[in-house]
Design a protein around this motif. Structure first.
Motif, short mmCIF file in Angstrom:
data_model
loop_
_atom_site.label_atom_id
_atom_site.label_comp_id
_atom_site.label_asym_id
_atom_site.label_seq_id
_atom_site.Cartn_x
_atom_site.Cartn_y
_atom_site.Cartn_z
N PRO A 17 117.59 -26.37 103.02
CA PRO A 17 118.56 -25.30 103.36
C PRO A 17 118.22 -24.14 104.26
O PRO A 17 117.07 -23.96 104.39
N SER A 18 119.31 -23.33 104.64
CA SER A 18 119.07 -22.58 105.75
C SER A 18 118.59 -21.16 104.96
O SER A 18 117.98 -20.28 105.42
N GLN A 19 119.00 -21.10 103.56
CA GLN A 19 118.68 -19.88 102.85
C GLN A 19 118.35 -20.44 101.44
O GLN A 19 119.45 -20.61 100.53
N PRO A 20 117.07 -20.62 101.32
CA PRO A 20 116.85 -21.36 99.79
C PRO A 20 117.02 -20.48 98.65
O PRO A 20 116.93 -19.21 98.89
N SER A 21 117.61 -20.90 97.55
CA SER A 21 117.83 -20.00 96.15
C SER A 21 116.47 -20.01 95.65
O SER A 21 115.27 -20.47 95.74
N LEU A 22 116.35 -18.83 94.61
CA LEU A 22 115.05 -18.46 93.85
C LEU A 22 114.96 -19.60 92.87
O LEU A 22 113.80 -19.70 92.36
N ASP A 23 116.12 -20.31 92.60
CA ASP A 23 115.76 -21.11 91.52
C ASP A 23 115.29 -22.49 91.73
O ASP A 23 115.16 -23.54 91.04
N GLY A 24 115.21 -22.60 93.09
CA GLY A 24 114.59 -24.01 93.79
C GLY A 24 116.06 -25.12 94.09
O GLY A 24 115.74 -25.94 94.68
N ASN A 25 117.21 -24.34 93.86
CA ASN A 25 118.18 -25.37 94.11
C ASN A 25 118.71 -25.45 95.58
O ASN A 25 118.55 -24.17 96.22
N THR A 26 118.61 -26.39 96.20
CA THR A 26 118.89 -26.42 97.91
C THR A 26 120.25 -26.80 98.34
O THR A 26 120.67 -26.79 99.35
N VAL A 27 121.21 -26.89 97.13
CA VAL A 27 122.71 -27.07 97.66
C VAL A 27 123.32 -25.70 98.12
O VAL A 27 123.14 -24.62 97.54
N GLU A 28 123.76 -25.73 99.39
CA GLU A 28 124.63 -24.80 99.94
C GLU A 28 126.17 -25.37 99.82
O GLU A 28 126.48 -26.17 100.55
N THR A 29 126.90 -24.47 99.11
CA THR A 29 128.16 -24.99 99.04
C THR A 29 129.02 -25.18 99.85
O THR A 29 130.02 -26.24 100.15
N GLU A 30 129.12 -24.13 100.85
CA GLU A 30 129.97 -24.03 102.19
C GLU A 30 129.67 -25.33 102.96
O GLU A 30 130.50 -25.86 103.44
N ARG A 31 128.43 -25.68 103.20
CA ARG A 31 127.87 -26.70 104.00
C ARG A 31 128.41 -28.23 103.34
O ARG A 31 128.91 -28.90 104.08
N GLU A 32 128.10 -28.14 102.02
CA GLU A 32 128.50 -29.46 101.22
C GLU A 32 130.11 -29.75 101.51
O GLU A 32 130.48 -30.75 101.68
N GLN A 33 130.77 -28.62 101.17
CA GLN A 33 132.31 -28.66 101.34
C GLN A 33 132.79 -29.09 102.78
O GLN A 33 133.47 -30.12 102.97
N SER A 34 132.25 -28.51 103.74
CA SER A 34 132.57 -28.96 105.14
C SER A 34 131.94 -30.38 105.49
O SER A 34 132.82 -31.09 106.22
N THR A 35 130.90 -30.78 104.98
CA THR A 35 130.50 -32.01 105.03
C THR A 35 131.23 -33.06 104.37
O THR A 35 131.64 -34.22 104.98
N PHE A 36 131.65 -32.70 103.30
CA PHE A 36 132.55 -33.69 102.58
C PHE A 36 133.85 -33.66 103.19
O PHE A 36 134.72 -35.06 103.25
N ALA A 37 134.41 -32.61 103.68
CA ALA A 37 135.78 -32.58 104.30
C ALA A 37 135.58 -33.77 105.71
O ALA A 37 136.46 -34.40 106.13
N SER A 38 134.68 -33.44 106.56
CA SER A 38 134.54 -34.19 107.73
C SER A 38 134.37 -35.57 107.30
O SER A 38 134.83 -36.55 108.09
#
Length: 129
Positions: free
Chosen positions: A82-103
């Motif tokens: 992730p470009s900005q890791p979350s404090l809970d250790g989750n590495t999902v970046e919703t905007e990036r995933e949505q963009s990748t899914f659309a592409s």
């Protein structure tokens, strides 16, 4: 006539794109799961390997390591950084995933349309139109 030559890489591309959609959907579904690590694979690298003759291991004993199964071998699965890791250790970046899914969906549709056109052309040739 060899159908593999007629369809090219598109049947394998459809399988890989479908698997990638499943992965990205899983990433999006787990966007709020603490500690979840987003996964993906290098589509072009896996497709290129699928085009060549795969090397398969032959086991001669039940305790031998089994060959990799599935559309995408587990060794090809990567974790996203992730470009900005979350404090809970989750590495999902919703905007990036949505963009990748659309592409990925657009590229899936492109392969599907190509195959549909090829099948229509073959059908016309068989009918003699």
């Amino acid at each position: 006539m060899n159908l593999d030559d007629a369809f090219g890489i598109h049947p394998q591309a459809l399988l890989l794109r479908a698997r990638r959609s499943e992965l990205i959907a899983s990433n999006l579904a787990n966007a709020d799961t603490p500690g979840y690590k987003a996964r993906d694979f290098d589509f072009h690298k896996v497709l290129q390997q699928a085009q060549g003759e795969p090397v398969r291991l032959r086991t001669t004993h039940p305790s031998h390591i089994q060959d990799e199964q599935g559309v995408v071998p587990p060794t090809q699965m990567l974790y996203r950084i992730p470009s900005q890791p979350s404090l809970d250790g989750n590495t999902v970046e919703t905007e990036r995933e949505q963009s990748t899914f659309a592409s990925n969906s657009l590229e899936y549709q492109a392969s599907l349309r190509f195959l549909n056109g090829k099948i229509s052309s073959l059908r016309q040739a068989i009918k003699g139109e």
